[in-house]
Design an enzyme around this catalytic site. Structure first.
Site, short mmCIF file in Angstrom:
data_model
loop_
_atom_site.label_atom_id
_atom_site.label_comp_id
_atom_site.label_asym_id
_atom_site.label_seq_id
_atom_site.Cartn_x
_atom_site.Cartn_y
_atom_site.Cartn_z
N LYS A 17 0.84 -1.21 0.00
CA LYS A 17 0.00 0.00 0.00
C LYS A 17 0.87 1.26 0.00
CE LYS A 17 -1.96 -1.08 3.97
NZ LYS A 17 -1.35 -2.40 4.26
N ARG A 92 -9.85 1.19 7.73
CA ARG A 92 -9.56 -0.25 7.75
C ARG A 92 -10.53 -1.06 8.61
NH1 ARG A 92 -3.41 -1.58 8.87
NH2 ARG A 92 -2.96 0.53 8.24
N ARG A 131 11.74 -5.96 5.10
CA ARG A 131 11.56 -4.51 4.89
C ARG A 131 12.50 -3.70 5.78
NH1 ARG A 131 5.80 -1.83 5.54
NH2 ARG A 131 5.87 -2.90 7.54
N ARG A 164 11.05 -2.14 11.32
CA ARG A 164 9.95 -1.70 12.18
C ARG A 164 9.75 -2.67 13.33
NH1 ARG A 164 4.94 0.08 8.44
NH2 ARG A 164 3.84 -1.27 9.90
N ARG A 175 -1.10 -9.19 12.92
CA ARG A 175 -1.62 -8.14 12.02
C ARG A 175 -2.46 -8.77 10.91
NH1 ARG A 175 3.96 -5.65 10.68
NH2 ARG A 175 2.90 -4.39 9.13
#
Ligand code: AP5
Length: 218
Positions: A17, A92, A131, A164, A175
């Protein structure tokens, strides 16, 4: 701002996203709002919102709907958004979607499309565990799919790259479960309004962006 177009990027964690929003916003010459980034900034700055949000972010759970809508409302009310905006990570839940529809209606925006980027859990794990994000400018990398030129250093600004806190395998699974239970039903809500465009997010970034651009133009 009457009638200015709004595009929502939705999808599971790690679907891309943020990556797609960062490409789409400059193409449309509008700002990119990331609710996740705004919440992380609030946590770093130890604001009241940040104090509430921290535990939810660390656990991979959603912050309460009212907190999310308040943060989104403050962001979209800024004058930079007068000509429209691209927003990722919000809404969301179905409840947030209803509140958001009311908000943008009140402000005179037009919700043009909800771009739903879909990928598998296997791919999500691959993407999120690799990431790295720049702690200075927010640029996003992947150790395998989009590595920086020098390890752990941002190509754009030379800032240090960090992983993160919520990108551990354990929290990613939470999540994803939260996404299935609380966010996926929102896709059905927007499908019924005719605004939902499903995008296959499993392809390389530029191919996904071609599909996103096609959906935006349709
Ligand atoms: P948020 O920051 O929005 O996290 P998320 O939804 O889990 O999404 P991510 O940012 O992890 O992933 P992304 O889809 O943007 O993927 P990216 O482009 O980075 O939210 C964090 C937390 O904040 C939530 O858990 C919640 O606590 C809270 N929150 C936020 N919004 C909320 C709301 N509305 N209500 C309540 N709580 C809220 O890509 C991932 C990786 O893959 C990168 O390394 C990238 O380089 C790579 N990549 C991207 N695309 C491709 C591709 N096509 N091929 C190969 N690699 C790719």
């Amino acid at each position: 701002m009457t009638g200015a177009d709004v595009f929502v990027l939705a999808g599971p964690p790690g679907s891309g996203k943020g990556t797609q929003a960062k490409l789409l916003a400059p193409k449309l010459r509008v700002p990119h709002i990331s609710l996740g980034d705004l919440l992380r900034e609030a946590v770093r700055n130890k604001t009241n919102v940040g104090e509430v949000a921290k535990g939810y972010l660390d656990a991979g759970k959603l912050v309460p709907d009212q907190v999310a809508i308040d943060v989104a409302e403050e962001a979209v009310n800024k004058k930079e958004c007068n000509n429209g905006f691209v927003i990722d990570g919000f809404p969301r839940t179905v409840e947030q979607a209803k509140l958001f529809d009311g908000l943008i209606g009140k402000l005179g925006f037009n919700l043009k499309k909800v771009l739903y980027i879909d990928i598998s859990l296997e791919e999500i794990l691959r993407r999120l565990t690799g990431r790295r994000s720049c702690s200075k400018c927010g640029a996003v990398y992947h150790v395998q799919f989009n590595p920086p030129k020098c390890e752990d250093i941002c190509d754009n600004c030379g800032g240090p790259l960090r992983q993160r806190h919520d990108d551990t395998a354990e929290v990613i699974k939470v999540r994803y479960e939260v996404y299935k239970e609380q966010t996926y039903p929102m896709m059905e809500y927007y499908r019924k309004t005719g605004k939902l465009a499903r995008i296959d997010g499993s392809k390389p970034v530029n191919e996904v962006f071609k599909e996103v651009s096609k959906a935006v133009a349709s």
